[in-house]
Design an enzyme around this catalytic site. Structure first.
Site, PDB file in Angstrom:
ATOM      1  N   GLN A   1      -5.334  -0.103  -1.355  1.00  0.00           N
ATOM      2  CA  GLN A   1      -5.340   0.325  -2.749  1.00  0.00           C
ATOM      3  C   GLN A   1      -6.758   0.690  -3.187  1.00  0.00           C
ATOM      4  O   GLN A   1      -7.693  -0.099  -3.044  1.00  0.00           O
ATOM      5  CB  GLN A   1      -4.799  -0.791  -3.652  1.00  0.00           C
TER       6      GLN A   1
ATOM      7  N   HIS B   1       0.889  -9.976  -8.494  1.00  0.00           N
ATOM      8  CA  HIS B   1       1.068 -10.111  -9.944  1.00  0.00           C
ATOM      9  C   HIS B   1       2.378 -10.775 -10.352  1.00  0.00           C
ATOM     10  O   HIS B   1       2.671 -10.855 -11.542  1.00  0.00           O
ATOM     11  CB  HIS B   1       0.983  -8.736 -10.605  1.00  0.00           C
TER      12      HIS B   1
ATOM     13  N   ASP C   1      -5.649  -0.026 -12.742  1.00  0.00           N
ATOM     14  CA  ASP C   1      -6.894  -0.748 -12.482  1.00  0.00           C
ATOM     15  C   ASP C   1      -8.073   0.208 -12.387  1.00  0.00           C
ATOM     16  O   ASP C   1      -9.187  -0.125 -12.807  1.00  0.00           O
ATOM     17  CB  ASP C   1      -6.776  -1.557 -11.186  1.00  0.00           C
TER      18      ASP C   1
ATOM     19  N   GLU D   1      -8.688   1.231  -6.373  1.00  0.00           N
ATOM     20  CA  GLU D   1      -8.511   0.927  -7.796  1.00  0.00           C
ATOM     21  C   GLU D   1      -9.782   0.414  -8.448  1.00  0.00           C
ATOM     22  O   GLU D   1      -9.740  -0.216  -9.505  1.00  0.00           O
ATOM     23  CB  GLU D   1      -7.373  -0.087  -7.969  1.00  0.00           C
TER      24      GLU D   1
END
Length: 256
Positions: free
Chosen positions: A148, A46, A176, A150
């Site tokens: 992750q 990001h 998320d 999410e």
């Protein structure tokens, strides 16, 4: 300083504090290491990290004696290989939803029982100093693999993902996950239930459990459910909070 690898510290359940680095510059990393963080997470998903800025950032991690983890933008073998060759102590892997996906990632990061591309010429190989066999022995299984969780679709696959040999940690991305569940609130009961369940599944499987928190006050709550690896805020969040507080305190000094 511990003689254990950062991955072993993670698997041992040692409480580990880190923060996102979203500004591709070395100074913030050096400050984080001096402040006593256990790791920094370079957010190549990001934030505007390039190959060159990632290289410099991981060099700064080495200089500051702080573990440098990379949140990669995707799970392509070339992306994973670049981070590992530059010396990442671990990879944070977004949007893991299936055990097969996790197995492919593990294979891409291992020489033995995998298909990681070999070169000892980058930083990880000591710029050619490590012979082939020694390089393979040193690096196979050295970097932590942090999956992750999410996505709503991952919640029915948690046990299978956690059971993959080479997956070291299930890490909840609550923002998320909330969006995926269409709840748009980190504190919604459904998000909280999914978060706690993920942490508990990880611990039952003998893997580490972690999550992102924006405030230190949230740490005890999740630690009680097995979390030991925390990403707390980011460099940008700390700057914003600090400067906002200064600005708000400054104005009244000149109020009439």
């Amino acid at each position: 300083m511990s003689s254990l690898t950062w991955r072993q510290r993670l698997l041992d359940g040692e409480p580990l504090l880190s923060s996102f680095i979203k500004t591709p510059a070395h100074a913030g990393i050096e400050i984080a290491g001096g402040a006593g963080l256990d790791a920094v997470v370079l957010d190549a998903e990001h934030a505007a990290f390039t190959g060159s800025s990632l290289d410099i950032a991981l060099l700064a991690c080495r200089a500051a004696a702080v573990a440098g983890l990379v949140r990669v933008p995707d799970s392509r073998p070339g992306t994973l290989l670049q981070a590992l060759d530059l010396g990442a102590a671990g990879l944070v892997l977004p949007h893991i939803t299936q055990a097969d996906q996790a197995r492919e990632i593990v294979a891409a990061t291992r020489y033995r029982d995998g298909n990681r591309g070999f070169s000892n010429s980058p930083r990880a190989g000591g710029y050619g100093a490590l012979p082939l066999a020694r390089h393979v022995d040193f690096h196979d299984g050295r970097a932590a693999l942090i999956c992750q969780i999410e996505d709503a679709s991952a919640l029915s696959q948690l046990e299978q993902i956690a059971a993959v040999d080479g997956v070291d940690c299930l890490f909840v991305g609550r923002a998320d996950l909330a969006v995926s569940l269409r709840r748009f609130d980190l504190d919604h009961p459904e998000v909280e239930q999914a978060t706690l369940h993920t942490l508990q599944v990880a611990r039952r499987a003998g893997k580490a459990a972690g999550l992102f928190v924006a405030d230190l006050k949230d740490v005890p709550r999740y630690a009680a459910h097995g979390a030991s690896f925390f990403i707390l805020g980011s460099d940008q969040a700390l700057l914003r909070t600090g400067w906002t507080a200064q600005a708000q305190a400054f104005r009244p000094l000149f109020a009439r």
